[in-house]
Design a protein around this motif. Structure first.
Motif, PDB file in Angstrom:
ATOM      1  N   VAL A   4       8.437   1.223 -80.267  1.00  0.00           N
ATOM      2  CA  VAL A   4       8.540   0.555 -81.566  1.00  0.00           C
ATOM      3  C   VAL A   4       7.601  -0.640 -81.622  1.00  0.00           C
ATOM      4  CG1 VAL A   4      10.091  -0.743 -83.078  1.00  0.00           C
ATOM      5  CG2 VAL A   4      10.880   1.352 -82.002  1.00  0.00           C
ATOM      6  N   THR A   5       7.562  -1.438 -80.565  1.00  0.00           N
ATOM      7  CA  THR A   5       6.688  -2.609 -80.575  1.00  0.00           C
ATOM      8  C   THR A   5       5.214  -2.215 -80.561  1.00  0.00           C
ATOM      9  OG1 THR A   5       6.882  -2.820 -78.164  1.00  0.00           O
ATOM     10  CG2 THR A   5       8.373  -4.149 -79.517  1.00  0.00           C
ATOM     11  N   SER A   6       4.865  -1.117 -79.918  1.00  0.00           N
ATOM     12  CA  SER A   6       3.464  -0.680 -79.949  1.00  0.00           C
ATOM     13  C   SER A   6       3.104  -0.125 -81.320  1.00  0.00           C
ATOM     14  CB  SER A   6       3.184   0.338 -78.847  1.00  0.00           C
ATOM     15  OG  SER A   6       3.894   1.526 -79.076  1.00  0.00           O
ATOM     16  N   LEU A   7       4.045   0.530 -81.985  1.00  0.00           N
ATOM     17  CA  LEU A   7       3.789   1.079 -83.317  1.00  0.00           C
ATOM     18  C   LEU A   7       3.591  -0.027 -84.352  1.00  0.00           C
ATOM     19  CD1 LEU A   7       3.766   3.545 -85.328  1.00  0.00           C
ATOM     20  CD2 LEU A   7       6.211   3.113 -85.591  1.00  0.00           C
ATOM     21  N   TYR A   8       4.506  -1.003 -84.374  1.00  0.00           N
ATOM     22  CA  TYR A   8       4.464  -2.034 -85.408  1.00  0.00           C
ATOM     23  C   TYR A   8       3.527  -3.195 -85.091  1.00  0.00           C
ATOM     24  CZ  TYR A   8       8.377   0.110 -87.875  1.00  0.00           C
ATOM     25  OH  TYR A   8       9.171   0.974 -88.578  1.00  0.00           O
ATOM     26  N   ILE A  22      12.742 -12.913 -84.046  1.00  0.00           N
ATOM     27  CA  ILE A  22      13.850 -13.797 -84.459  1.00  0.00           C
ATOM     28  C   ILE A  22      15.144 -13.009 -84.629  1.00  0.00           C
ATOM     29  CG2 ILE A  22      14.735 -15.210 -86.370  1.00  0.00           C
ATOM     30  CD1 ILE A  22      11.870 -16.299 -86.682  1.00  0.00           C
ATOM     31  N   PHE A  23      15.084 -11.913 -85.362  1.00  0.00           N
ATOM     32  CA  PHE A  23      16.306 -11.163 -85.624  1.00  0.00           C
ATOM     33  C   PHE A  23      16.741 -10.346 -84.409  1.00  0.00           C
ATOM     34  CE2 PHE A  23      14.727 -11.951 -89.995  1.00  0.00           C
ATOM     35  CZ  PHE A  23      15.768 -12.767 -90.390  1.00  0.00           C
ATOM     36  N   GLY A  24      15.793  -9.939 -83.581  1.00  0.00           N
ATOM     37  CA  GLY A  24      16.142  -9.286 -82.318  1.00  0.00           C
ATOM     38  C   GLY A  24      16.888 -10.233 -81.394  1.00  0.00           C
ATOM     39  N   VAL A  25      16.456 -11.498 -81.361  1.00  0.00           N
ATOM     40  CA  VAL A  25      17.162 -12.507 -80.564  1.00  0.00           C
ATOM     41  C   VAL A  25      18.572 -12.713 -81.110  1.00  0.00           C
ATOM     42  CG1 VAL A  25      17.201 -14.989 -80.020  1.00  0.00           C
ATOM     43  CG2 VAL A  25      15.101 -13.685 -79.695  1.00  0.00           C
ATOM     44  N   CYS A  26      18.709 -12.740 -82.432  1.00  0.00           N
ATOM     45  CA  CYS A  26      20.051 -12.887 -83.033  1.00  0.00           C
ATOM     46  C   CYS A  26      20.974 -11.756 -82.606  1.00  0.00           C
ATOM     47  CB  CYS A  26      19.954 -12.911 -84.557  1.00  0.00           C
ATOM     48  SG  CYS A  26      19.285 -14.414 -85.255  1.00  0.00           S
ATOM     49  N   ILE A  27      20.485 -10.528 -82.668  1.00  0.00           N
ATOM     50  CA  ILE A  27      21.315  -9.383 -82.287  1.00  0.00           C
ATOM     51  C   ILE A  27      21.688  -9.455 -80.814  1.00  0.00           C
ATOM     52  CG2 ILE A  27      21.348  -6.875 -81.974  1.00  0.00           C
ATOM     53  CD1 ILE A  27      19.484  -6.709 -84.420  1.00  0.00           C
ATOM     54  N   PHE A  28      20.693  -9.677 -79.960  1.00  0.00           N
ATOM     55  CA  PHE A  28      20.933  -9.665 -78.519  1.00  0.00           C
ATOM     56  C   PHE A  28      21.866 -10.793 -78.097  1.00  0.00           C
ATOM     57  CE2 PHE A  28      19.772 -10.701 -74.119  1.00  0.00           C
ATOM     58  CZ  PHE A  28      19.984  -9.475 -73.522  1.00  0.00           C
ATOM     59  N   LEU A  29      21.585 -12.004 -78.543  1.00  0.00           N
ATOM     60  CA  LEU A  29      22.429 -13.131 -78.135  1.00  0.00           C
ATOM     61  C   LEU A  29      23.810 -13.048 -78.773  1.00  0.00           C
ATOM     62  CD1 LEU A  29      19.964 -16.158 -78.063  1.00  0.00           C
ATOM     63  CD2 LEU A  29      20.766 -14.721 -76.183  1.00  0.00           C
ATOM     64  N   ALA A  72       5.908  -9.461 -86.404  1.00  0.00           N
ATOM     65  CA  ALA A  72       6.452  -9.653 -85.063  1.00  0.00           C
ATOM     66  C   ALA A  72       7.457 -10.801 -85.063  1.00  0.00           C
ATOM     67  CB  ALA A  72       5.325  -9.927 -84.066  1.00  0.00           C
ATOM     68  N   ILE A  73       7.222 -11.807 -85.892  1.00  0.00           N
ATOM     69  CA  ILE A  73       8.149 -12.948 -85.967  1.00  0.00           C
ATOM     70  C   ILE A  73       9.507 -12.475 -86.468  1.00  0.00           C
ATOM     71  CG2 ILE A  73       8.610 -15.116 -87.170  1.00  0.00           C
ATOM     72  CD1 ILE A  73       5.587 -15.667 -87.001  1.00  0.00           C
TER      73      ILE A  73
END
Length: 180
Positions: A3-7, A76-83, A71-72
């Protein structure tokens, strides 16, 4: 990494650095939740962490606007989900230990084992969901993964809100009259 390589055209190293930073954020997040658990009820912390997770799940979805997915936004929202998900474990286990019947706390098949097995089952189901989302193509994987997460967190938050009065009330540390 797909996903990160695609976007964002991230390579494996950049994705690994992001995941390493996520892992390192767990230490301050656990300190934060431990400090706040001294001030707030477990059920308040559960509601707060569910709100953080919901914000993250809604924010990380790609809505297909003309602007590109940034990417921001992902970070940001990935950190919210994980934490949020990891911080939720502390108050959940604390509340479980206060509300579980004492008979379930004994023996091999106790509540701790059941909670661990439920977590393992959740991770296994999550793996199947991610695999199923990937079957529709990498361009849809982000939304097919985080859309259901947003719905499940919303339903979980509604259930917590509805059951809030029946969750463990804070215990007053008063003398019960059994003094020596």
């Amino acid at each position: 990494a797909n996903v990160t390589s695609l976007y964002f055209d991230w390579d494996v190293t950049q994705t690994g650095i992001f995941l390493a930073v996520l892992g390192l954020l767990m230490f301050p997040a656990n300190v934060f939740i431990a400090q706040y658990s001294q001030v707030y009820d477990d059920r308040d912390l559960i509601m707060a962490t569910q709100c953080i997770m919901l914000l993250g799940a809604i924010g990380i979805i790609y809505y297909g606007f003309e602007q590109s997915y940034s990417a921001i936004q992902f970070v940001i929202f990935g950190v919210c989900i994980f934490l949020g998900a990891n911080m939720l474990e502390g108050p959940n286990m604390s509340l479980l230990s206060k509300t579980i019947p004492p008979i379930w706390a004994k023996g091999t098949f106790n509540s701790g084992l059941l909670a661990t097995e439920a977590g393992t089952l959740g991770r296994a189901v999550g793996d199947f969901v991610i695999t199923g989302a990937g079957l529709y193509g990498l361009d849809r994987m982000l939304n097919f993964t985080f859309g259901p997460i947003a719905i499940l967190v919303l339903l979980s938050s509604i259930a917590t809100w509805k059951l809030y009065p029946w969750l463990e009330e804070p215990q007053d540390e008063e003398d019960d009259g059994d003094s020596d």
